[in-house]
Design a protein around this motif. Structure first.
Motif, PDB file in Angstrom:
ATOM      1  N   UNK A 120       0.724  -1.121  -0.118  1.00  0.00           N
ATOM      2  CA  UNK A 120      -0.103   0.200  -0.147  1.00  0.00           C
ATOM      3  C   UNK A 120       0.875   1.438  -0.126  1.00  0.00           C
ATOM      4  N   UNK A 121       2.141   0.972   0.153  1.00  0.00           N
ATOM      5  CA  UNK A 121       3.014   2.502  -0.249  1.00  0.00           C
ATOM      6  C   UNK A 121       3.677   2.738   1.187  1.00  0.00           C
ATOM      7  N   UNK A 122       3.221   1.834   2.337  1.00  0.00           N
ATOM      8  CA  UNK A 122       4.045   2.587   3.531  1.00  0.00           C
ATOM      9  C   UNK A 122       5.171   1.497   3.844  1.00  0.00           C
ATOM     10  N   UNK A 181      -6.406  13.013  -3.306  1.00  0.00           N
ATOM     11  CA  UNK A 181      -6.090  11.790  -4.231  1.00  0.00           C
ATOM     12  C   UNK A 181      -4.598  11.199  -3.785  1.00  0.00           C
ATOM     13  N   UNK A 182      -4.644   9.836  -4.118  1.00  0.00           N
ATOM     14  CA  UNK A 182      -3.717   9.210  -3.873  1.00  0.00           C
ATOM     15  C   UNK A 182      -2.258   9.690  -4.438  1.00  0.00           C
ATOM     16  N   UNK A 183      -2.467  10.353  -5.937  1.00  0.00           N
ATOM     17  CA  UNK A 183      -1.363  10.662  -6.848  1.00  0.00           C
ATOM     18  C   UNK A 183      -0.705  12.163  -5.880  1.00  0.00           C
ATOM     19  N   UNK A 185      -0.605  12.466  -2.904  1.00  0.00           N
ATOM     20  CA  UNK A 185      -0.032  12.054  -1.257  1.00  0.00           C
ATOM     21  C   UNK A 185       1.536  11.669  -2.042  1.00  0.00           C
ATOM     22  N   UNK A 186       1.347  10.753  -3.274  1.00  0.00           N
ATOM     23  CA  UNK A 186       2.998  10.533  -3.802  1.00  0.00           C
ATOM     24  C   UNK A 186       3.864  11.420  -3.960  1.00  0.00           C
ATOM     25  N   UNK A 187       3.046  12.671  -4.462  1.00  0.00           N
ATOM     26  CA  UNK A 187       3.847  13.973  -4.761  1.00  0.00           C
ATOM     27  C   UNK A 187       4.553  14.600  -3.382  1.00  0.00           C
ATOM     28  N   UNK A 188       3.370  14.754  -2.264  1.00  0.00           N
ATOM     29  CA  UNK A 188       3.865  15.163  -1.115  1.00  0.00           C
ATOM     30  C   UNK A 188       5.002  14.232  -0.521  1.00  0.00           C
ATOM     31  N   UNK A 189       4.845  13.039  -0.811  1.00  0.00           N
ATOM     32  CA  UNK A 189       5.992  12.217  -0.135  1.00  0.00           C
ATOM     33  C   UNK A 189       7.487  12.273  -0.818  1.00  0.00           C
TER      34      UNK A 189
END
Length: 214
Positions: A120-122, A181-183, A185-189
């Motif tokens: 899940x990306x964690x 949106x999940x995209x 979140x990915x950009x923030x990470x």
């Protein structure tokens, strides 16, 4: 369905891991490997979501295999599953981008939790390993004050994301919690890792802990 590759040079260990994962209807073992070279090739063919790799394998060891997997199948997330929890193994694995590190003595439920979290990306570390990682960062001088100084460079939204990341939430869970949106979140990470100077989510989670966000 989360697809998993299991790599270990001991057939009984592979069978044990497969049996554990078979108790979860959302996980499927799509391939097994007895050495690192075979693991890399099978990842190339099957493109599993997660690769569970033993460290000590003949030929190409698990750490080297993880490095190659990052090149041939960057979307496949790696969990190291090993008897050996020495600090140098942990540091090399996490420094190389592994998303999880489990000891073979871990509770079977941890293996299932780790696969779900990493897919899940964690990130996921067994409790024993997590304590060692935190201690290691303290030993190299990453104090609470320094961690807070790094975190202060983040935007308010990035701090929100980091706090949830540090608590072990996946990208999907962070998106649901923050109503984004999940995209995004990915950009923030990605931005968070860059600003903190962290190589992966585990390092970012440690800084979040030291800064008092979790």
């Amino acid at each position: 369905m989360i697809q998993v590759l299991v790599a270990d040079d001991e057939a009984m260990v592979r069978a044990g891991v497969r049996a554990i994962l078979a108790t979860d209807g959302g996980v499927e073992v799509v391939a097994e490997a007895a050495d690192g070279h075979q693991a890399v090739e099978l990842v190339r063919v099957h493109r599993p979501h997660v690769a569970l790799l033993d460290i000590r394998m003949p030929g190409l060891d698990g750490l080297a295999a993880a490095d190659e997997i990052a090149v041939v199948a960057p979307a496949t997330r790696v969990i190291m599953l090993t008897t050996f929890g020495q600090d140098d193994y942990i540091a090399r694995a996490l420094g190389g981008g592994a998303a999880g590190f489990l000891l073979k003595a871990s509770d079977p439920r941890e293996v299932i939790s780790a696969v779900h979290a990493v897919a899940g990306g964690a990130a996921f570390l067994s409790p024993t390993v997590a304590h060692r990682v935190i201690r290691r960062y303290r030993d190299v001088g990453v104090s609470a004050t320094q961690a807070r100084q790094r975190v202060d460079t983040l935007t308010e939204r990035e701090r929100d994301v980091l706090a949830l990341l540090g608590a072990g939430h996946s990208n999907a869970e962070i998106a649901h919690t923050l109503y984004i949106v999940e995209g995004t979140v990915k950009a923030h990470v990605s931005s968070i890792l860059d600003k903190l100077g962290a190589r992966n989510r585990v390092q970012a989670a440690v800084l979040a802990y030291e800064a008092g966000l979790t």
